[in-house]
Scaffold this motif. Structure first.
Motif, PDB file in Angstrom:
ATOM      1  N   ILE A  58       0.845  -1.185   0.000  1.00  0.00           N
ATOM      2  CA  ILE A  58       0.000   0.000   0.000  1.00  0.00           C
ATOM      3  C   ILE A  58       0.879   1.233   0.000  1.00  0.00           C
ATOM      4  O   ILE A  58       1.924   1.274   0.658  1.00  0.00           O
ATOM      5  N   ALA A  59       0.466   2.234  -0.750  1.00  0.00           N
ATOM      6  CA  ALA A  59       1.246   3.461  -0.857  1.00  0.00           C
ATOM      7  C   ALA A  59       1.232   4.236   0.453  1.00  0.00           C
ATOM      8  O   ALA A  59       0.231   4.250   1.175  1.00  0.00           O
ATOM      9  N   ASP A  60       2.349   4.901   0.736  1.00  0.00           N
ATOM     10  CA  ASP A  60       2.444   5.682   1.962  1.00  0.00           C
ATOM     11  C   ASP A  60       1.367   6.761   2.045  1.00  0.00           C
ATOM     12  O   ASP A  60       0.876   7.067   3.137  1.00  0.00           O
ATOM     13  N   SER A  61       0.994   7.316   0.916  1.00  0.00           N
ATOM     14  CA  SER A  61       0.036   8.407   0.895  1.00  0.00           C
ATOM     15  C   SER A  61      -1.370   7.994   1.338  1.00  0.00           C
ATOM     16  O   SER A  61      -2.180   8.857   1.685  1.00  0.00           O
ATOM     17  N   VAL A  62      -1.654   6.700   1.320  1.00  0.00           N
ATOM     18  CA  VAL A  62      -2.993   6.244   1.681  1.00  0.00           C
ATOM     19  C   VAL A  62      -3.001   5.287   2.860  1.00  0.00           C
ATOM     20  O   VAL A  62      -4.071   4.814   3.265  1.00  0.00           O
ATOM     21  N   LYS A  63      -1.847   5.012   3.433  1.00  0.00           N
ATOM     22  CA  LYS A  63      -1.785   4.120   4.582  1.00  0.00           C
ATOM     23  C   LYS A  63      -2.629   4.657   5.726  1.00  0.00           C
ATOM     24  O   LYS A  63      -2.608   5.844   6.029  1.00  0.00           O
ATOM     25  N   GLY A  64      -3.361   3.755   6.351  1.00  0.00           N
ATOM     26  CA  GLY A  64      -4.236   4.137   7.438  1.00  0.00           C
ATOM     27  C   GLY A  64      -5.597   4.609   6.997  1.00  0.00           C
ATOM     28  O   GLY A  64      -6.500   4.764   7.831  1.00  0.00           O
ATOM     29  N   ARG A  65      -5.771   4.849   5.705  1.00  0.00           N
ATOM     30  CA  ARG A  65      -7.052   5.308   5.174  1.00  0.00           C
ATOM     31  C   ARG A  65      -7.676   4.322   4.194  1.00  0.00           C
ATOM     32  O   ARG A  65      -8.890   4.165   4.163  1.00  0.00           O
ATOM     33  N   PHE A  66      -6.846   3.681   3.387  1.00  0.00           N
ATOM     34  CA  PHE A  66      -7.337   2.747   2.380  1.00  0.00           C
ATOM     35  C   PHE A  66      -7.014   1.321   2.787  1.00  0.00           C
ATOM     36  O   PHE A  66      -5.958   1.053   3.378  1.00  0.00           O
ATOM     37  N   THR A  67      -7.900   0.415   2.444  1.00  0.00           N
ATOM     38  CA  THR A  67      -7.705  -0.996   2.701  1.00  0.00           C
ATOM     39  C   THR A  67      -8.014  -1.791   1.439  1.00  0.00           C
ATOM     40  O   THR A  67      -9.058  -1.578   0.821  1.00  0.00           O
ATOM     41  N   ILE A  68      -7.119  -2.689   1.083  1.00  0.00           N
ATOM     42  CA  ILE A  68      -7.340  -3.532  -0.085  1.00  0.00           C
ATOM     43  C   ILE A  68      -7.721  -4.933   0.382  1.00  0.00           C
ATOM     44  O   ILE A  68      -7.207  -5.433   1.385  1.00  0.00           O
ATOM     45  N   SER A  69      -8.628  -5.560  -0.337  1.00  0.00           N
ATOM     46  CA  SER A  69      -9.037  -6.914  -0.030  1.00  0.00           C
ATOM     47  C   SER A  69      -9.311  -7.662  -1.323  1.00  0.00           C
ATOM     48  O   SER A  69      -9.436  -7.061  -2.389  1.00  0.00           O
TER      49      SER A  69
END
Length: 121
Positions: A58-69
């Motif tokens: 996951i990109a640093d810019s979206v860590k903690g906000r985006f989740t991939i499944s």
């Protein structure tokens, strides 16, 4: 033929959420990697997140906000996007590294057509 069908994009206020979906179809023997990229106008396409059965990136810019499944049975990948920011505005593209079986067996990257995500201030 292989198709990647994306859905879930749209317009949302800053701080809101969206969930993107990508479903791959075709004579798929193996899903090796599925993930999401995005591209804002005038900017280079960048990796947002990708996932395999063994892990994810996951990109640093979206860590903690985006989740991939991922749903292996459906050959699908999802991106849950929370706490959206205006800088998240972009066209989001699904990418899949697939092994396809037909006359020959081929492994290559396939791309969806993209879905627009617009985040207003």
């Amino acid at each position: 033929q292989v198709q990647l069908v994306e859905s879930g994009g749209g317009l949302v206020q800053a701080g809101g959420s969206l969930r993107l979906s990508c479903v791959a179809s075709g004579r798929i023997a193996s899903v090796n990697v599925m993930g999401w990229y995005r591209q804002a106008p005038g900017k280079q396409r960048e990796l947002v997140a990708e996932i395999t059965r063994g892990g994810n990136t996951i990109a640093d810019s979206v860590k903690g906000r985006f989740t991939i499944s991922r749903d292996n049975a459906k050959n699908a990948v999802y991106l849950q996007m929370n706490t959206l920011k205006p800088e998240d505005t972009a066209v989001y593209y699904c990418k899949a590294d697939l092994t396809i079986v037909g006359i020959t067996t081929t492994r290559r990257d396939y791309w969806g057509q993209g879905t627009q995500v617009t985040v207003s201030s």
